[in-house]
Scaffold this motif. Structure first.
Motif, PDB file in Angstrom:
ATOM      1  N   TYR A 176       0.817  -1.220   0.000  1.00 23.93           N
ATOM      2  CA  TYR A 176       0.000   0.000   0.000  1.00 23.93           C
ATOM      3  C   TYR A 176       0.847   1.265   0.000  1.00 23.93           C
ATOM      4  CZ  TYR A 176      -4.441  -2.441   0.689  1.00 23.93           C
ATOM      5  OH  TYR A 176      -5.547  -3.216   0.519  1.00 23.93           O
ATOM      6  N   SER A 177       2.040   1.212   0.568  1.00 21.78           N
ATOM      7  CA  SER A 177       2.876   2.411   0.599  1.00 21.78           C
ATOM      8  C   SER A 177       3.378   2.780  -0.795  1.00 21.78           C
ATOM      9  CB  SER A 177       4.067   2.215   1.541  1.00 21.78           C
ATOM     10  OG  SER A 177       4.919   1.180   1.083  1.00 21.78           O
ATOM     11  N   LYS A 178       3.631   1.757  -1.613  1.00 24.09           N
ATOM     12  CA  LYS A 178       4.106   1.979  -2.979  1.00 24.09           C
ATOM     13  C   LYS A 178       2.976   1.925  -4.005  1.00 24.09           C
ATOM     14  CE  LYS A 178       8.563  -0.172  -1.880  1.00 24.09           C
ATOM     15  NZ  LYS A 178       9.481  -1.298  -2.189  1.00 24.09           N
ATOM     16  N   GLN A 179       1.823   1.421  -3.563  1.00 20.63           N
ATOM     17  CA  GLN A 179       0.659   1.236  -4.440  1.00 20.63           C
ATOM     18  C   GLN A 179       1.013   0.385  -5.663  1.00 20.63           C
ATOM     19  OE1 GLN A 179      -0.552   5.463  -4.992  1.00 20.63           O
ATOM     20  NE2 GLN A 179      -2.386   4.920  -3.815  1.00 20.63           N
ATOM     21  N   VAL A 180       1.729  -0.698  -5.389  1.00 15.92           N
ATOM     22  CA  VAL A 180       2.121  -1.607  -6.471  1.00 15.92           C
ATOM     23  C   VAL A 180       1.938  -3.052  -6.025  1.00 15.92           C
ATOM     24  CG1 VAL A 180       3.796  -0.005  -7.467  1.00 15.92           C
ATOM     25  CG2 VAL A 180       4.550  -1.656  -5.733  1.00 15.92           C
ATOM     26  N   PHE A 181       1.744  -3.911  -7.027  1.00 16.19           N
ATOM     27  CA  PHE A 181       1.679  -5.353  -6.791  1.00 16.19           C
ATOM     28  C   PHE A 181       3.073  -5.936  -6.986  1.00 16.19           C
ATOM     29  CE2 PHE A 181      -2.748  -4.512  -7.834  1.00 16.19           C
ATOM     30  CZ  PHE A 181      -3.426  -5.312  -6.924  1.00 16.19           C
ATOM     31  N   ALA A 182       3.576  -6.619  -5.958  1.00 12.60           N
ATOM     32  CA  ALA A 182       4.835  -7.338  -6.119  1.00 12.60           C
ATOM     33  C   ALA A 182       4.603  -8.593  -6.955  1.00 12.60           C
ATOM     34  CB  ALA A 182       5.407  -7.715  -4.745  1.00 12.60           C
ATOM     35  N   VAL A 183       3.456  -9.212  -6.748  1.00  9.93           N
ATOM     36  CA  VAL A 183       3.052 -10.385  -7.524  1.00  9.93           C
ATOM     37  C   VAL A 183       1.597 -10.192  -7.902  1.00  9.93           C
ATOM     38  CG1 VAL A 183       2.732 -12.885  -7.534  1.00  9.93           C
ATOM     39  CG2 VAL A 183       4.649 -11.885  -6.274  1.00  9.93           C
ATOM     40  N   LYS A 184       1.262 -10.452  -9.150  1.00  2.00           N
ATOM     41  CA  LYS A 184      -0.129 -10.330  -9.577  1.00  2.00           C
ATOM     42  C   LYS A 184      -0.423 -11.434 -10.585  1.00  2.00           C
ATOM     43  CE  LYS A 184      -3.488  -7.148 -11.654  1.00  2.00           C
ATOM     44  NZ  LYS A 184      -3.684  -5.828 -12.298  1.00  2.00           N
ATOM     45  N   GLU A 185      -1.055 -12.492 -10.094  1.00  2.49           N
ATOM     46  CA  GLU A 185      -1.468 -13.616 -10.932  1.00  2.49           C
ATOM     47  C   GLU A 185      -2.953 -13.852 -10.692  1.00  2.49           C
ATOM     48  OE1 GLU A 185       0.390 -15.024 -13.118  1.00  2.49           O
ATOM     49  OE2 GLU A 185       2.324 -14.165 -12.564  1.00  2.49           O
ATOM     50  N   MET A 186      -3.772 -12.879 -11.076  1.00  2.00           N
ATOM     51  CA  MET A 186      -5.163 -12.880 -10.648  1.00  2.00           C
ATOM     52  C   MET A 186      -6.153 -13.137 -11.775  1.00  2.00           C
ATOM     53  SD  MET A 186      -5.274  -9.851  -7.801  1.00  2.00           S
ATOM     54  CE  MET A 186      -4.950  -8.512  -8.938  1.00  2.00           C
ATOM     55  N   ALA A 187      -5.724 -13.798 -12.833  1.00  3.44           N
ATOM     56  CA  ALA A 187      -6.618 -13.991 -13.968  1.00  3.44           C
ATOM     57  C   ALA A 187      -7.903 -14.716 -13.558  1.00  3.44           C
ATOM     58  CB  ALA A 187      -5.900 -14.785 -15.062  1.00  3.44           C
ATOM     59  N   ASN A 188      -7.786 -15.669 -12.628  1.00  2.22           N
ATOM     60  CA  ASN A 188      -8.963 -16.432 -12.232  1.00  2.22           C
ATOM     61  C   ASN A 188      -9.809 -15.709 -11.185  1.00  2.22           C
ATOM     62  OD1 ASN A 188      -6.985 -16.742 -10.249  1.00  2.22           O
ATOM     63  ND2 ASN A 188      -7.805 -18.704  -9.561  1.00  2.22           N
ATOM     64  N   LEU A 189      -9.407 -14.498 -10.799  1.00  3.06           N
ATOM     65  CA  LEU A 189     -10.171 -13.726  -9.821  1.00  3.06           C
ATOM     66  C   LEU A 189     -11.059 -12.685 -10.488  1.00  3.06           C
ATOM     67  CD1 LEU A 189      -7.461 -13.139  -7.059  1.00  3.06           C
ATOM     68  CD2 LEU A 189      -9.077 -15.018  -7.287  1.00  3.06           C
ATOM     69  N   VAL A 190     -11.094 -12.665 -11.813  1.00  2.00           N
ATOM     70  CA  VAL A 190     -11.936 -11.752 -12.589  1.00  2.00           C
ATOM     71  C   VAL A 190     -11.655 -10.300 -12.195  1.00  2.00           C
ATOM     72  CG1 VAL A 190     -14.272 -11.398 -13.492  1.00  2.00           C
ATOM     73  CG2 VAL A 190     -13.708 -13.562 -12.394  1.00  2.00           C
ATOM     74  N   SER A 191     -10.396  -9.905 -12.302  1.00  2.00           N
ATOM     75  CA  SER A 191     -10.043  -8.562 -11.850  1.00  2.00           C
ATOM     76  C   SER A 191      -9.162  -7.806 -12.834  1.00  2.00           C
ATOM     77  CB  SER A 191      -9.315  -8.655 -10.508  1.00  2.00           C
ATOM     78  OG  SER A 191      -8.135  -9.432 -10.644  1.00  2.00           O
ATOM     79  N   ASP A 192      -9.001  -8.309 -14.041  1.00  2.00           N
ATOM     80  CA  ASP A 192      -8.089  -7.671 -14.989  1.00  2.00           C
ATOM     81  C   ASP A 192      -8.492  -6.247 -15.340  1.00  2.00           C
ATOM     82  OD1 ASP A 192      -6.509  -9.864 -15.043  1.00  2.00           O
ATOM     83  OD2 ASP A 192      -7.283 -10.684 -16.921  1.00  2.00           O
ATOM     84  N   ASN A 193      -9.775  -5.959 -15.318  1.00  2.00           N
ATOM     85  CA  ASN A 193     -10.250  -4.644 -15.737  1.00  2.00           C
ATOM     86  C   ASN A 193     -10.409  -3.661 -14.581  1.00  2.00           C
ATOM     87  OD1 ASN A 193     -10.457  -5.492 -18.441  1.00  2.00           O
ATOM     88  ND2 ASN A 193     -12.473  -6.401 -18.031  1.00  2.00           N
ATOM     89  N   LEU A 194     -10.001  -4.043 -13.398  1.00  2.00           N
ATOM     90  CA  LEU A 194     -10.162  -3.165 -12.236  1.00  2.00           C
ATOM     91  C   LEU A 194      -8.988  -2.196 -12.125  1.00  2.00           C
ATOM     92  CD1 LEU A 194     -11.474  -5.659  -9.518  1.00  2.00           C
ATOM     93  CD2 LEU A 194     -12.767  -4.203 -11.071  1.00  2.00           C
ATOM     94  N   ASN A 195      -9.289  -0.981 -11.676  1.00  2.00           N
ATOM     95  CA  ASN A 195      -8.281   0.058 -11.519  1.00  2.00           C
ATOM     96  C   ASN A 195      -7.965   0.220 -10.036  1.00  2.00           C
ATOM     97  OD1 ASN A 195      -6.653   2.281 -11.542  1.00  2.00           O
ATOM     98  ND2 ASN A 195      -8.152   3.671 -12.463  1.00  2.00           N
ATOM     99  N   PHE A 196      -6.736  -0.118  -9.651  1.00  2.00           N
ATOM    100  CA  PHE A 196      -6.326  -0.051  -8.258  1.00  2.00           C
ATOM    101  C   PHE A 196      -5.593   1.249  -7.915  1.00  2.00           C
ATOM    102  CE2 PHE A 196      -6.643  -4.527  -9.353  1.00  2.00           C
ATOM    103  CZ  PHE A 196      -7.353  -5.050  -8.288  1.00  2.00           C
ATOM    104  N   ALA A 197      -5.539   2.171  -8.875  1.00  2.00           N
ATOM    105  CA  ALA A 197      -4.726   3.374  -8.700  1.00  2.00           C
ATOM    106  C   ALA A 197      -5.217   4.251  -7.545  1.00  2.00           C
ATOM    107  CB  ALA A 197      -4.713   4.187  -9.992  1.00  2.00           C
ATOM    108  N   TYR A 198      -6.510   4.230  -7.268  1.00  2.00           N
ATOM    109  CA  TYR A 198      -7.058   5.105  -6.225  1.00  2.00           C
ATOM    110  C   TYR A 198      -7.606   4.305  -5.038  1.00  2.00           C
ATOM    111  CZ  TYR A 198      -6.787   8.237 -10.220  1.00  2.00           C
ATOM    112  OH  TYR A 198      -6.334   8.952 -11.297  1.00  2.00           O
ATOM    113  N   LEU A 199      -6.976   3.181  -4.802  1.00  2.00           N
ATOM    114  CA  LEU A 199      -7.467   2.277  -3.760  1.00  2.00           C
ATOM    115  C   LEU A 199      -7.387   2.902  -2.375  1.00  2.00           C
ATOM    116  CD1 LEU A 199      -8.580  -0.637  -3.606  1.00  2.00           C
ATOM    117  CD2 LEU A 199      -6.283  -1.395  -3.048  1.00  2.00           C
ATOM    118  N   GLY A 200      -6.295   3.602  -2.061  1.00  2.00           N
ATOM    119  CA  GLY A 200      -6.102   4.147  -0.721  1.00  2.00           C
ATOM    120  C   GLY A 200      -5.723   3.049   0.263  1.00  2.00           C
TER     121      GLY A 200
END
Length: 374
Positions: free
Chosen positions: A135-159
């Motif tokens: 959360y401090s860097k607002q980045v994913f160190a690992v992102k293998e979420m194809a089966n979580l139906v989240s490819d189109n989600l925008n995490f830029a303003y997650l907080g």
């Protein structure tokens, strides 16, 4: 079927070091089999001296309710400043929940600086990381979420107040069989309550309910009377009268008059009423934690209440107690009893060391005589 398989907390309240409950630490006992389902312990009693952390463990377990849902969780937030452990040099608390869904194990791990601020969240399946979000860097160190139906989600303003897991669940279509949906359903049906301090609770619902009005309004007066007689062994007759505001009131009937139930019920009867209220919803509950459940009960009533919990085999239930009369193989079994000692939570079996615990052993006598190494 979704079960909580394992839970670990560290750096939270009284837990400077990691404390773990492993609900999959099942032993091959041939008795009290109803306390285990699908390789997971479903009924657990926790013992330990005052101040050892039993209540804090319940609060830690229920933290995920406020993390992922809008269910009732005010009691977790009504003491600001009491979050991080102050005995160890910790800067964040760590919560790890491992869920058994069919034959797979999904772990949601998150780190918090306080009740609201998330610093990291990790989700994995069978120890393979699906995402690791800083959360401090607002980045994913690992992102293998194809089966979580989240490819189109925008995490830029997650907080730092919003869980990644919750964001995915709330902003994507999760089909039946999805681990996201299964875990959200499980957490949404977790419940914590205790008979001390009124009807305060965590999870399952929102708002405050007047127990007497609920019993009367839902037509449960006769059923509650039977519960008080059969389970609590209290011979009273209940009825209703109309109050000055036109609302029905729950009353006790006596030979020479009526008494308002809420004015004359003992602490034990009031605690039983609270248990009855939530028991009527146990069919919805995935995971139950009752803190100090028998604080006002006679030991025989406490045993009968535990027997009522066992009537709900699909519900995982944990209770804290000081009542050693509940330590018995006819009630639960050795792998269902956990004991705090020296800030460590261990099963009765582990504390017995090399001593083999069998069905015929008197667990209460061994515990009270100091026969456990804790």
């Amino acid at each position: 079927m979704t079960r909580l398989a394992k839970f670990t907390v560290e750096g939270y309240r009284s837990f400077g070091k990691a404390v773990t409950i492993d609900f999959c630490a099942v032993h091959d006992y041939k008795f009290s089999k109803e306390c285990v389902s699908d390789g997971v312990i479903t009924k657990v009693g926790i013992y330990g001296p005052n101040g050892c952390g039993k209540s804090n463990l319940g609060f830690a377990l229920m933290n995920i309710v406020s993390h992922l849902t809008d269910k009732e969780s005010g009691i977790l937030k009504n003491r600001p400043g009491i979050f991080l452990n102050v005995d160890e040099n910790v800067h964040e608390a760590v919560f790890l929940y491992t869920f058994k869904i069919d034959d797979d194990f999904y772990t949601l791990e998150y780190h918090k600086k306080d009740e609201e601020s998330i610093s990291r969240e990790i989700f994995s399946v069978n120890e393979a990381i699906l995402y690791d979000y800083d959360y401090s860097k607002q980045v994913f160190a690992v992102k293998e979420m194809a089966n979580l139906v989240s490819d189109n989600l925008n995490f830029a303003y997650l907080g730092d107040k919003m869980s990644v897991f919750r964001y995915i669940a709330n902003n994507s279509v999760q089909e039946e069989g999805s681990p996201i949906k299964a875990i959200m359903d499980f957490v949404s049906h977790m419940l914590w309550f205790r008979p001390v301090g009124g009807n305060s609770y965590i999870g399952l619902d929102t708002g405050v309910v007047n127990l007497d009005e609920w019993i009367v309004g839902n037509g449960h007066v006769a059923d509650f009377t039977d519960f008080i007689k059969d389970v609590c062994n209290i011979d009273i007759e209940l009825s209703t009268v109309e109050g000055i505001d036109g609302k029905p009131l729950l009353v006790e009937k006596h030979d020479n008059g009526l008494l308002l139930f809420r004015n004359v019920s003992s602490s034990g009867t009031s605690a039983a009423e609270l248990f009855y209220f939530w028991m009527k919803r146990f069919g919805e509950v995935s995971f139950l934690f009752i803190d100090e459940f028998d604080a006002f009960y006679h030991f025989a009533l406490a045993i009968r209440i535990v027997e009522k919990l066992k009537e709900y085999p699909e519900m995982q239930a944990v209770f804290t107690t000081h009542n050693t009369a509940l330590l018995g193989n006819s009630i639960l079994r050795p792998d269902c009893y956990l004991i705090f000692g020296n800030k460590v939570l261990r099963s009765y079996i582990d504390m017995a060391g090399d001593r083999e615990i069998r069905e015929g052993h008197n667990l209460e006598k061994i515990y009270r005589s100091g026969g456990l190494d804790g």
